[in-house]
Design a protein around this motif. Structure first.
Motif, PDB file in Angstrom:
ATOM      1  N   LEU A 265       5.309  -3.493  15.122  1.00  0.00           N
ATOM      2  CA  LEU A 265       4.025  -3.492  14.440  1.00  0.00           C
ATOM      3  C   LEU A 265       4.185  -2.329  13.146  1.00  0.00           C
ATOM      4  CD1 LEU A 265       1.423  -3.460  17.357  1.00  0.00           C
ATOM      5  CD2 LEU A 265       2.416  -5.313  15.874  1.00  0.00           C
ATOM      6  N   LEU A 266       4.771  -1.289  13.462  1.00  0.00           N
ATOM      7  CA  LEU A 266       5.170  -0.365  12.434  1.00  0.00           C
ATOM      8  C   LEU A 266       6.038  -0.862  11.282  1.00  0.00           C
ATOM      9  CD1 LEU A 266       5.537   2.956  14.248  1.00  0.00           C
ATOM     10  CD2 LEU A 266       3.646   2.189  12.854  1.00  0.00           C
ATOM     11  N   VAL A 267       7.203  -1.873  11.783  1.00  0.00           N
ATOM     12  CA  VAL A 267       7.977  -2.425  10.578  1.00  0.00           C
ATOM     13  C   VAL A 267       7.206  -3.689   9.859  1.00  0.00           C
ATOM     14  CG1 VAL A 267       9.989  -4.116  10.522  1.00  0.00           C
ATOM     15  CG2 VAL A 267      10.029  -2.082  11.848  1.00  0.00           C
ATOM     16  N   ILE A 268       6.384  -4.150  10.456  1.00  0.00           N
ATOM     17  CA  ILE A 268       5.466  -5.029   9.952  1.00  0.00           C
ATOM     18  C   ILE A 268       4.638  -4.469   8.677  1.00  0.00           C
ATOM     19  CG2 ILE A 268       3.516  -6.883   9.848  1.00  0.00           C
ATOM     20  CD1 ILE A 268       5.135  -7.742  12.821  1.00  0.00           C
TER      21      ILE A 268
ATOM     22  N   VAL B  89       3.582  -2.395   3.229  1.00  0.00           N
ATOM     23  CA  VAL B  89       3.415  -1.263   2.041  1.00  0.00           C
ATOM     24  C   VAL B  89       4.532  -1.403   1.306  1.00  0.00           C
ATOM     25  CG1 VAL B  89       3.574   1.233   2.083  1.00  0.00           C
ATOM     26  CG2 VAL B  89       2.092   0.244   3.856  1.00  0.00           C
ATOM     27  N   ALA B  90       5.795  -1.534   1.658  1.00  0.00           N
ATOM     28  CA  ALA B  90       6.716  -1.669   0.582  1.00  0.00           C
ATOM     29  C   ALA B  90       6.519  -2.896  -0.458  1.00  0.00           C
ATOM     30  CB  ALA B  90       8.067  -2.115   1.274  1.00  0.00           C
ATOM     31  N   PHE B  91       5.957  -3.912  -0.044  1.00  0.00           N
ATOM     32  CA  PHE B  91       5.487  -5.121  -0.813  1.00  0.00           C
ATOM     33  C   PHE B  91       4.548  -4.497  -1.782  1.00  0.00           C
ATOM     34  CE2 PHE B  91       3.137  -8.863  -2.201  1.00  0.00           C
ATOM     35  CZ  PHE B  91       4.015  -9.738  -2.506  1.00  0.00           C
ATOM     36  N   VAL B  92       3.468  -4.192  -1.378  1.00  0.00           N
ATOM     37  CA  VAL B  92       2.438  -3.568  -2.319  1.00  0.00           C
ATOM     38  C   VAL B  92       3.007  -2.531  -3.406  1.00  0.00           C
ATOM     39  CG1 VAL B  92       0.351  -2.192  -2.781  1.00  0.00           C
ATOM     40  CG2 VAL B  92       0.575  -3.996  -1.149  1.00  0.00           C
ATOM     41  N   ALA B  93       3.984  -1.601  -3.104  1.00  0.00           N
ATOM     42  CA  ALA B  93       4.690  -0.627  -3.685  1.00  0.00           C
ATOM     43  C   ALA B  93       5.518  -1.251  -4.737  1.00  0.00           C
ATOM     44  CB  ALA B  93       5.348   0.462  -2.944  1.00  0.00           C
ATOM     45  N   ASP B  94       6.359  -2.133  -4.329  1.00  0.00           N
ATOM     46  CA  ASP B  94       7.160  -2.936  -5.185  1.00  0.00           C
ATOM     47  C   ASP B  94       6.637  -3.530  -6.370  1.00  0.00           C
ATOM     48  OD1 ASP B  94       9.684  -3.969  -5.821  1.00  0.00           O
ATOM     49  OD2 ASP B  94       8.735  -5.983  -5.168  1.00  0.00           O
TER      50      ASP B  94
ATOM     51  N   MET C 296      13.714   1.449  -0.251  1.00  0.00           N
ATOM     52  CA  MET C 296      12.290   1.955   0.021  1.00  0.00           C
ATOM     53  C   MET C 296      11.752   1.523   1.313  1.00  0.00           C
ATOM     54  SD  MET C 296       9.258   1.244  -2.958  1.00  0.00           S
ATOM     55  CE  MET C 296       9.650  -0.579  -2.969  1.00  0.00           C
ATOM     56  N   PHE C 297      11.765   0.435   1.773  1.00  0.00           N
ATOM     57  CA  PHE C 297      11.315  -0.296   2.971  1.00  0.00           C
ATOM     58  C   PHE C 297      11.946   0.701   4.145  1.00  0.00           C
ATOM     59  CE2 PHE C 297      12.431  -2.653   6.905  1.00  0.00           C
ATOM     60  CZ  PHE C 297      11.148  -3.221   7.158  1.00  0.00           C
TER      61      PHE C 297
ATOM     62  N   SER D 298      10.804   4.380   8.447  1.00  0.00           N
ATOM     63  CA  SER D 298      11.102   5.541   9.090  1.00  0.00           C
ATOM     64  C   SER D 298       9.960   6.740   9.162  1.00  0.00           C
ATOM     65  CB  SER D 298      12.591   6.130   8.492  1.00  0.00           C
ATOM     66  OG  SER D 298      13.462   5.251   8.506  1.00  0.00           O
ATOM     67  N   LEU D 299       9.197   6.531   7.883  1.00  0.00           N
ATOM     68  CA  LEU D 299       8.354   7.789   8.074  1.00  0.00           C
ATOM     69  C   LEU D 299       7.346   7.163   9.256  1.00  0.00           C
ATOM     70  CD1 LEU D 299       8.120   8.511   4.224  1.00  0.00           C
ATOM     71  CD2 LEU D 299       8.903   9.976   6.178  1.00  0.00           C
TER      72      LEU D 299
END
Length: 66
Positions: A17-20, A25-30, A52-53, A58-59
């Motif tokens: 779930l965290l990876v999804i 989040v990475a998509f929005v930041a991208d 970035m993903f 990891s965070l």
């Protein structure tokens, strides 16, 4: 936080779930970074997107499991 989450009687790892969520989040930041024009300064945009993903995932994992 539990290690697994029950979803319709199936146990799903929390990390999945965290990876999804990190992907979202990475998509929005991208999209934001594309509009700003940061990718004109980046040597390899695909490598930057993957890193970035990985950083976001990891965070989030460290926040939950540490």
């Amino acid at each position: 936080m539990p290690r697994e989450i029950s979803f319709f009687d199936a146990y799903i790892p929390t990390l999945l779930l965290l990876v999804i969520a990190a992907g979202a989040v990475a998509f929005v930041a991208d999209r934001i970074l594309v509009r700003i024009g940061l990718y004109n300064l980046v040597w390899h945009p695909a490598l930057f997107r993957v890193s970035m993903f990985v950083c976001f995932a990891s965070l989030m994992g460290l926040y939950v499991y540490a």
